[in-house]
Scaffold this motif. Structure first.
Motif, PDB file in Angstrom:
ATOM      1  N   LYS A 125       0.810  -1.222   0.000  1.00 53.15           N
ATOM      2  CA  LYS A 125       0.000   0.000   0.000  1.00 53.15           C
ATOM      3  C   LYS A 125       0.845   1.275   0.000  1.00 53.15           C
ATOM      4  O   LYS A 125       0.432   2.290  -0.555  1.00 53.15           O
ATOM      5  N   HIS A 126       2.015   1.221   0.635  1.00 48.51           N
ATOM      6  CA  HIS A 126       2.773   2.455   0.858  1.00 48.51           C
ATOM      7  C   HIS A 126       3.968   2.642  -0.065  1.00 48.51           C
ATOM      8  O   HIS A 126       4.703   3.628   0.065  1.00 48.51           O
ATOM      9  N   CYS A 155       9.272  -4.213   4.462  1.00 48.05           N
ATOM     10  CA  CYS A 155       9.948  -2.972   4.084  1.00 48.05           C
ATOM     11  C   CYS A 155      10.988  -2.687   5.161  1.00 48.05           C
ATOM     12  O   CYS A 155      10.688  -2.767   6.347  1.00 48.05           O
ATOM     13  N   ILE A 156      12.199  -2.379   4.718  1.00 49.66           N
ATOM     14  CA  ILE A 156      13.343  -2.321   5.626  1.00 49.66           C
ATOM     15  C   ILE A 156      14.054  -0.981   5.503  1.00 49.66           C
ATOM     16  O   ILE A 156      14.307  -0.504   4.388  1.00 49.66           O
ATOM     17  N   ASP A 157      14.361  -0.401   6.646  1.00 43.61           N
ATOM     18  CA  ASP A 157      15.181   0.810   6.672  1.00 43.61           C
ATOM     19  C   ASP A 157      16.436   0.587   5.824  1.00 43.61           C
ATOM     20  O   ASP A 157      17.065  -0.477   5.887  1.00 43.61           O
ATOM     21  N   VAL A 214      14.627  -6.618  -3.847  1.00 42.53           N
ATOM     22  CA  VAL A 214      13.954  -5.316  -3.901  1.00 42.53           C
ATOM     23  C   VAL A 214      12.810  -5.406  -4.909  1.00 42.53           C
ATOM     24  O   VAL A 214      12.999  -5.840  -6.050  1.00 42.53           O
ATOM     25  N   ILE A 215      11.603  -5.009  -4.495  1.00 43.92           N
ATOM     26  CA  ILE A 215      10.437  -5.162  -5.362  1.00 43.92           C
ATOM     27  C   ILE A 215       9.792  -3.832  -5.753  1.00 43.92           C
ATOM     28  O   ILE A 215       8.761  -3.817  -6.439  1.00 43.92           O
ATOM     29  N   GLY A 216      10.403  -2.728  -5.343  1.00 44.38           N
ATOM     30  CA  GLY A 216       9.812  -1.441  -5.675  1.00 44.38           C
ATOM     31  C   GLY A 216      10.766  -0.303  -5.380  1.00 44.38           C
ATOM     32  O   GLY A 216      11.933  -0.516  -5.032  1.00 44.38           O
ATOM     33  N   GLU A 217      10.246   0.904  -5.501  1.00 44.44           N
ATOM     34  CA  GLU A 217      11.076   2.093  -5.301  1.00 44.44           C
ATOM     35  C   GLU A 217      11.161   2.440  -3.813  1.00 44.44           C
ATOM     36  O   GLU A 217      10.142   2.436  -3.114  1.00 44.44           O
ATOM     37  N   PRO A 218      12.379   2.744  -3.316  1.00 50.86           N
ATOM     38  CA  PRO A 218      12.517   3.193  -1.922  1.00 50.86           C
ATOM     39  C   PRO A 218      11.664   4.431  -1.667  1.00 50.86           C
ATOM     40  O   PRO A 218      11.391   5.213  -2.579  1.00 50.86           O
ATOM     41  N   ASN A 219      11.259   4.591  -0.422  1.00 49.51           N
ATOM     42  CA  ASN A 219      10.351   5.668  -0.074  1.00 49.51           C
ATOM     43  C   ASN A 219      10.569   6.009   1.399  1.00 49.51           C
ATOM     44  O   ASN A 219      11.044   5.176   2.166  1.00 49.51           O
ATOM     45  N   VAL A 220      10.254   7.239   1.795  1.00 48.31           N
ATOM     46  CA  VAL A 220      10.300   7.587   3.210  1.00 48.31           C
ATOM     47  C   VAL A 220       9.032   7.046   3.864  1.00 48.31           C
ATOM     48  O   VAL A 220       7.916   7.424   3.502  1.00 48.31           O
ATOM     49  N   TYR A 221       9.220   6.119   4.803  1.00 46.20           N
ATOM     50  CA  TYR A 221       8.095   5.464   5.468  1.00 46.20           C
ATOM     51  C   TYR A 221       8.430   5.316   6.942  1.00 46.20           C
ATOM     52  O   TYR A 221       9.523   4.869   7.289  1.00 46.20           O
ATOM     53  N   LEU A 222       7.517   5.713   7.810  1.00 45.28           N
ATOM     54  CA  LEU A 222       7.745   5.706   9.258  1.00 45.28           C
ATOM     55  C   LEU A 222       9.047   6.435   9.617  1.00 45.28           C
ATOM     56  O   LEU A 222       9.803   5.996  10.468  1.00 45.28           O
ATOM     57  N   GLY A 223       9.304   7.530   8.910  1.00 47.59           N
ATOM     58  CA  GLY A 223      10.377   8.429   9.315  1.00 47.59           C
ATOM     59  C   GLY A 223      11.748   8.195   8.731  1.00 47.59           C
ATOM     60  O   GLY A 223      12.679   8.943   9.033  1.00 47.59           O
ATOM     61  N   SER A 224      11.939   7.174   7.889  1.00 51.44           N
ATOM     62  CA  SER A 224      13.272   6.963   7.312  1.00 51.44           C
ATOM     63  C   SER A 224      13.144   6.379   5.911  1.00 51.44           C
ATOM     64  O   SER A 224      12.090   5.824   5.541  1.00 51.44           O
ATOM     65  N   THR A 237      13.185   3.809   3.266  1.00 57.99           N
ATOM     66  CA  THR A 237      12.856   2.401   3.462  1.00 57.99           C
ATOM     67  C   THR A 237      12.715   1.705   2.119  1.00 57.99           C
ATOM     68  O   THR A 237      12.254   2.292   1.143  1.00 57.99           O
ATOM     69  N   ILE A 238      13.121   0.440   2.066  1.00 60.71           N
ATOM     70  CA  ILE A 238      13.152  -0.323   0.824  1.00 60.71           C
ATOM     71  C   ILE A 238      12.120  -1.453   0.883  1.00 60.71           C
ATOM     72  O   ILE A 238      12.149  -2.272   1.809  1.00 60.71           O
ATOM     73  N   PRO A 239      11.224  -1.522  -0.109  1.00 59.63           N
ATOM     74  CA  PRO A 239      10.264  -2.628  -0.146  1.00 59.63           C
ATOM     75  C   PRO A 239      10.937  -3.891  -0.690  1.00 59.63           C
ATOM     76  O   PRO A 239      11.616  -3.856  -1.708  1.00 59.63           O
ATOM     77  N   CYS A 240      10.713  -5.013  -0.003  1.00 63.87           N
ATOM     78  CA  CYS A 240      11.427  -6.242  -0.349  1.00 63.87           C
ATOM     79  C   CYS A 240      10.512  -7.449  -0.231  1.00 63.87           C
ATOM     80  O   CYS A 240       9.444  -7.401   0.377  1.00 63.87           O
ATOM     81  N   VAL A 241      10.973  -8.547  -0.814  1.00 64.91           N
ATOM     82  CA  VAL A 241      10.370  -9.848  -0.573  1.00 64.91           C
ATOM     83  C   VAL A 241      11.513 -10.832  -0.318  1.00 64.91           C
ATOM     84  O   VAL A 241      12.622 -10.651  -0.839  1.00 64.91           O
TER      85      VAL A 241
END
Length: 202
Positions: free
Chosen positions: A77-78, A134-136, A153-163, A165-169
């Motif tokens: 979602k994020h 998703c991992i810092d 890595v499955i998507g574009e890094p993004n600022v999430y919960l303050g830092s 973050t990289i979406p992964c599987v």
């Protein structure tokens, strides 16, 4: 001479589940991930795992697996997930994946690997094949460099919960195969006898 502290690891049920949720929220508020009155939308869809120190039976570490439809998972979602990765994940059966999150512990308790082993054991025993997460960014690099965990890595890094973050599987069988070759001692730790884990983890 220092006495090594003993810990119990296991799935959180009953009162332990409430303690797990409380520690997750407390630690996330302390580091600014949660606002004071923020509502956790995922707690009712989660299975929690805890670490207790043996002498006080106090919960000192927690993580969880979120079981929801793919599109409703926080990472999906994020973050902007690549189309090809969405297609690959959509090909998995609903009971084969979960999102691992809320990984936190109290300071001075070196329980992270034990907690991961606990969740991995539960996942494999219950037929899960993949973790979404998703991992810092700094943690991602550390995990890859030190532990050789094969996060994809499955998507574009993004600022999430303050830092950042990289979406992964993570494919769990590929993870173990990689560890067996690159970090055999860690592999043995993850697959060794689970007699010391709290009863009921399966």
């Amino acid at each position: 001479m220092d006495v090594k502290e003993e810990y119990f690891f296991g799935k959180a049920e009953g009162a332990l589940n409430k303690e797990a949720i409380a520690l997750h929220h407390q630690r996330y508020k302390e580091v600014g991930f949660f606002k004071q009155n923020e509502n956790d939308l995922y707690k009712d869809f989660s299975t929690y795992f805890v670490v207790q120190n043996a002498d006080l039976k106090k919960v000192v570490g927690v993580t969880r697996l979120i079981f929801m439809s793919l599109d409703d998972l926080p990472t999906m979602k994020h973050f902007n997930i690549f189309d090809i990765e969405k297609m690959k994940l959509a090909g998995l059966e609903n009971n084969k994946y979960a999102e691992i999150s809320a990984f936190t512990k109290m300071p001075k308790h070196d329980v992270g690997l034990g907690l991961m082993r606990t969740v991995l054991s539960y996942s494999l025993n219950n037929g899960l094949t993949h973790w979404v997460c998703c991992i810092d960014e700094r943690v991602y690099r550390y995990m890859q460099r030190i532990f050789k965990f094969p996060f994809e890595v499955i998507g574009e890094p993004n600022v999430y919960l303050g830092s950042k973050t990289i979406p992964c599987v993570m494919n769990l069988s590929e993870c173990l195969a990689t560890l067996k070759v690159k970090r055999p001692t860690l592999y043995e730790y993850f697959v060794e006898s689970e007699e010391n884990l709290l009863e009921g983890i399966k």
